[in-house]
Write a protein that holds these residues in place. Structure first.
Motif, mmCIF file in Angstrom:
data_model
loop_
_atom_site.group_PDB
_atom_site.id
_atom_site.type_symbol
_atom_site.label_atom_id
_atom_site.label_comp_id
_atom_site.label_asym_id
_atom_site.label_seq_id
_atom_site.Cartn_x
_atom_site.Cartn_y
_atom_site.Cartn_z
ATOM 1 N N GLU A 238 42.754 44.031 48.480
ATOM 2 C CA GLU A 238 43.438 43.533 47.280
ATOM 3 C C GLU A 238 43.038 42.086 46.978
ATOM 4 O O GLU A 238 42.815 41.723 45.824
ATOM 5 C CB GLU A 238 44.952 43.632 47.473
ATOM 6 N N GLU A 239 42.948 41.268 48.025
ATOM 7 C CA GLU A 239 42.541 39.873 47.831
ATOM 8 C C GLU A 239 41.103 39.775 47.324
ATOM 9 O O GLU A 239 40.801 38.956 46.452
ATOM 10 C CB GLU A 239 42.694 39.091 49.141
ATOM 11 N N LEU A 240 40.236 40.616 47.859
ATOM 12 C CA LEU A 240 38.849 40.620 47.386
ATOM 13 C C LEU A 240 38.777 41.098 45.941
ATOM 14 O O LEU A 240 37.989 40.583 45.153
ATOM 15 C CB LEU A 240 37.968 41.485 48.289
ATOM 16 N N GLU A 241 39.613 42.057 45.593
ATOM 17 C CA GLU A 241 39.655 42.539 44.210
ATOM 18 C C GLU A 241 40.140 41.438 43.267
ATOM 19 O O GLU A 241 39.590 41.259 42.172
ATOM 20 C CB GLU A 241 40.569 43.759 44.111
ATOM 21 N N GLU A 242 41.145 40.682 43.683
ATOM 22 C CA GLU A 242 41.624 39.562 42.875
ATOM 23 C C GLU A 242 40.536 38.505 42.712
ATOM 24 O O GLU A 242 40.341 37.966 41.619
ATOM 25 C CB GLU A 242 42.866 38.935 43.513
ATOM 26 N N ALA A 243 39.833 38.228 43.800
ATOM 27 C CA ALA A 243 38.731 37.264 43.738
ATOM 28 C C ALA A 243 37.650 37.760 42.785
ATOM 29 O O ALA A 243 37.078 36.973 42.017
ATOM 30 C CB ALA A 243 38.153 37.032 45.131
ATOM 31 N N GLN A 244 37.387 39.052 42.805
ATOM 32 C CA GLN A 244 36.382 39.633 41.922
ATOM 33 C C GLN A 244 36.773 39.455 40.459
ATOM 34 O O GLN A 244 35.931 39.111 39.619
ATOM 35 C CB GLN A 244 36.201 41.109 42.260
ATOM 36 N N VAL A 245 38.033 39.648 40.137
ATOM 37 C CA VAL A 245 38.518 39.466 38.759
ATOM 38 C C VAL A 245 38.358 38.010 38.340
ATOM 39 O O VAL A 245 37.863 37.709 37.252
ATOM 40 C CB VAL A 245 39.983 39.934 38.619
ATOM 41 N N ILE A 246 38.763 37.091 39.219
ATOM 42 C CA ILE A 246 38.672 35.665 38.896
ATOM 43 C C ILE A 246 37.220 35.245 38.707
ATOM 44 O O ILE A 246 36.888 34.528 37.753
ATOM 45 C CB ILE A 246 39.372 34.813 39.974
ATOM 46 N N ILE A 247 36.344 35.694 39.577
ATOM 47 C CA ILE A 247 34.929 35.334 39.467
ATOM 48 C C ILE A 247 34.316 35.949 38.214
ATOM 49 O O ILE A 247 33.557 35.298 37.496
ATOM 50 C CB ILE A 247 34.165 35.724 40.742
ATOM 51 N N SER A 248 34.673 37.187 37.922
ATOM 52 C CA SER A 248 34.175 37.834 36.707
ATOM 53 C C SER A 248 34.633 37.072 35.462
ATOM 54 O O SER A 248 33.834 36.804 34.555
ATOM 55 C CB SER A 248 34.668 39.282 36.654
ATOM 56 N N ASN A 249 35.904 36.697 35.425
ATOM 57 C CA ASN A 249 36.418 35.899 34.308
ATOM 58 C C ASN A 249 35.689 34.566 34.214
ATOM 59 O O ASN A 249 35.363 34.097 33.122
ATOM 60 C CB ASN A 249 37.918 35.629 34.473
ATOM 61 N N SER A 250 35.450 33.955 35.362
ATOM 62 C CA SER A 250 34.783 32.657 35.410
ATOM 63 C C SER A 250 33.366 32.744 34.881
ATOM 64 O O SER A 250 32.915 31.862 34.135
ATOM 65 C CB SER A 250 34.771 32.130 36.844
ATOM 66 N N LEU A 251 32.660 33.798 35.257
ATOM 67 C CA LEU A 251 31.298 33.985 34.762
ATOM 68 C C LEU A 251 31.294 34.187 33.252
ATOM 69 O O LEU A 251 30.422 33.673 32.554
ATOM 70 C CB LEU A 251 30.629 35.155 35.475
ATOM 71 N N LYS A 252 32.286 34.893 32.733
ATOM 72 C CA LYS A 252 32.389 35.104 31.290
ATOM 73 C C LYS A 252 32.634 33.782 30.575
ATOM 74 O O LYS A 252 31.976 33.461 29.581
ATOM 75 C CB LYS A 252 33.524 36.096 30.997
ATOM 76 N N VAL A 253 33.574 32.985 31.083
ATOM 77 C CA VAL A 253 33.884 31.693 30.469
ATOM 78 C C VAL A 253 32.655 30.790 30.530
ATOM 79 O O VAL A 253 32.311 30.115 29.553
ATOM 80 C CB VAL A 253 35.106 31.037 31.156
#
Length: 126
Positions: free
Chosen positions: A52-67
């Motif tokens: 779950e923590e890795l999945e949350e990190a994946q969402v944050i990193i994906s959002n960060s790459l988009k921004v």
């Protein structure tokens, strides 16, 4: 966790500062990929965090790459490469991630369209 959370926070608006922040996100992305590869390894699983923590990190990193990709255009990426702020490998990863994002948007649109079509068809069956 906010679904819009990200870690792209350059200290200023200069190209150098934005690229520095982008590279930090790329490093986080590479670390996450390595962690995901090791998640089922018993020697590493207690050090990596939960799925779950890795999945949350994946969402944050994906959002960060988009921004980050919205904040830096292609000509600026070329300029950063010419100035030695980005490597060719960085550019390849950025291009691959942008293609993956575009494909995901297309998939999401198709899924949404299919769901809407199914809903309409169900309305007419009654």
């Amino acid at each position: 966790m906010s679904t819009n959370a990200h870690i792209f926070h350059p200290s200023g608006n200069s190209l150098q500062e934005r690229i520095h922040s982008y590279r930090a996100i790329l490093a986080s992305y590479r670390n996450l990929e390595a962690n995901i590869e090791r998640i089922h390894d018993k020697e590493w699983s207690d050090r990596l965090g939960t799925a779950e923590e890795l999945e949350e990190a994946q969402v944050i990193i994906s959002n960060s790459l988009k921004v980050a990709s919205d904040a830096i255009d292609a000509s600026e990426l070329r300029e950063a490469k010419a100035q030695g702020m980005l490597t060719q490998d960085d550019l390849k990863v950025i291009a691959r991630l942008e293609r993956e994002t575009e494909m995901q948007i297309i998939r999401d649109d198709r899924l949404s369209n299919n769901q809407q079509l199914r809903q309409k068809n169900n309305l007419f069956r009654h």
